[in-house]
Design an enzyme around this catalytic site. Sequence first.
Site, mmCIF file in Angstrom:
data_model
loop_
_atom_site.group_PDB
_atom_site.id
_atom_site.type_symbol
_atom_site.label_atom_id
_atom_site.label_comp_id
_atom_site.label_asym_id
_atom_site.label_seq_id
_atom_site.Cartn_x
_atom_site.Cartn_y
_atom_site.Cartn_z
ATOM 1 N N TYR A 83 -43.164 15.746 -10.819
ATOM 2 C CA TYR A 83 -42.698 14.414 -10.440
ATOM 3 C C TYR A 83 -41.178 14.365 -10.432
ATOM 4 O O TYR A 83 -40.523 15.003 -11.247
ATOM 5 C CB TYR A 83 -43.197 13.368 -11.447
ATOM 6 N N HIS B 210 -47.511 1.502 -13.911
ATOM 7 C CA HIS B 210 -47.367 2.966 -13.908
ATOM 8 C C HIS B 210 -47.799 3.604 -15.226
ATOM 9 O O HIS B 210 -47.692 4.830 -15.380
ATOM 10 C CB HIS B 210 -45.904 3.359 -13.620
ATOM 11 N N ARG C 217 -40.667 7.880 0.197
ATOM 12 C CA ARG C 217 -40.983 9.010 -0.669
ATOM 13 C C ARG C 217 -42.410 9.451 -0.365
ATOM 14 O O ARG C 217 -43.179 8.728 0.272
ATOM 15 C CB ARG C 217 -40.834 8.653 -2.148
ATOM 16 N N ASN D 226 -46.097 10.856 -2.022
ATOM 17 C CA ASN D 226 -46.954 11.159 -3.161
ATOM 18 C C ASN D 226 -48.155 11.910 -2.576
ATOM 19 O O ASN D 226 -48.387 11.883 -1.372
ATOM 20 C CB ASN D 226 -47.392 9.868 -3.864
ATOM 21 N N GLU E 297 -49.551 10.587 0.741
ATOM 22 C CA GLU E 297 -49.144 9.196 0.935
ATOM 23 C C GLU E 297 -47.673 9.154 1.322
ATOM 24 O O GLU E 297 -46.818 9.646 0.576
ATOM 25 C CB GLU E 297 -49.316 8.403 -0.364
ATOM 26 N N TYR F 156 -54.904 14.199 -14.019
ATOM 27 C CA TYR F 156 -54.628 12.833 -13.556
ATOM 28 C C TYR F 156 -55.013 12.673 -12.082
ATOM 29 O O TYR F 156 -55.583 11.660 -11.675
ATOM 30 C CB TYR F 156 -53.143 12.507 -13.766
ATOM 31 N N LYS F 157 -54.710 13.689 -11.282
ATOM 32 C CA LYS F 157 -55.004 13.606 -9.853
ATOM 33 C C LYS F 157 -56.486 13.879 -9.558
ATOM 34 O O LYS F 157 -56.915 13.800 -8.406
ATOM 35 C CB LYS F 157 -54.114 14.588 -9.075
#
Length: 343
Positions: A37, A193, A223, A225, A265, A316-317
């Site tokens: 990140y 978040h 940005r 993601n 994204e 997490y993903k």
Amino acid sequence: MSLDFNDETFRGDFTYRNSERAIKRFPFPFPEDNYMYSVNMEPHVPGPVGSVFEHMFDVDEHYVSEMRDRAQVLADDPLRCQSLPHMELAGWDLLELIMESKALDYPHWFSLTKDGNQWHWVNRPLQIEQKFTFLDASTLPCGPMEYITRQTQGDFTLQDQRDEDLWIEAGMVTTQADWSLDFDIGMSFKQWHAPVPLAHQLGIFDRALKFLLKLQHGVPVRRFNWTMTVDPLLDTSPENYPKWGPSKTTMTPETVGRRQHLRVELQTLHRLPRSNAIAFPIRCYLISFQDLVTVPKWARRMHRVVQTIPDELATYKGFIRNKPLMLDYLAQFDDGLPTSPGF
Ligand code: HEM
């Protein structure tokens, strides 16, 4: 359906496909062989002709089918679209931004004619024609944010700014990567978040919020993601997890190339002129592994990114379970050659 747009599904028989052109312009998001990140924001300025950055809001071959899928999600669950009463002005700001951009960038598909506050909108791909009074919601079939985001690819949230923070207080969210508008609505930047691992400790959200509070009208930023999705499913919401979660357990070495999708994204951030809110469009692009590996430099890099990603991020993903399957598949396309920085 016109020849410009695919007739396809994002559920059931999953007929979603990318044409060769769509593969070529896919926004591959990794500038390096590893991923962590960062506050990866840059000005949202027009990019090369044909790229997903060419226009403010990219309209591609999936447009009409994506809008059909959105309508279906909303029919099943109206809470995917919510706007707190004080956000209506931000909804009008968003409607104006999108209508003006699309009419300018795609005049063969969209047109907007204004006579004072009397506006006339034509959306040819969706066969919509609407005369309405700008800033008078009684002249539209639904609220302004809902009206325009039923006609625009990507999810949208609108953030009010007060007390040196951003508050998520409206949104159209039907194509999300496992988070819920209904759960998050009313939260502040760091509250919504909160589930993200590692980034808080790295100071990423402190810096991002500081930057966003000063975002200027007319100077949008963007940005990337990304995450992973089994089958080309747009609606990977927590609300529907029982429908799509189990599909992660049925992928095999024979089907991983076809079923595993990289989900990118393209997120943009726009200060809105009347409300001072921030609009956050989240545009989702899906590509199957078998299409991704047709570009050798992407195949190499994808293998290395998955290989080196910290377990916290893969968990997490939501792809830690299938990581070995993905690595076995991608390894065949990684010849060990060095890659150069950039996309
Ligand atoms: C994840 C919303 C701006 C970085 C998320 C999530 C939401 C969200 C709802 C999912 C959280 C969950 O698991 O429930 C927003 C909104 C923004 C915004 C509405 C605009 C105001 C940003 C910015 C950054 C950022 C500017 C820049 C650093 C991240 C990261 C994740 C995340 C790193 C984790 C994504 C992943 O690993 O898949 N965001 N975000 N966000 N956001 Fe934001």
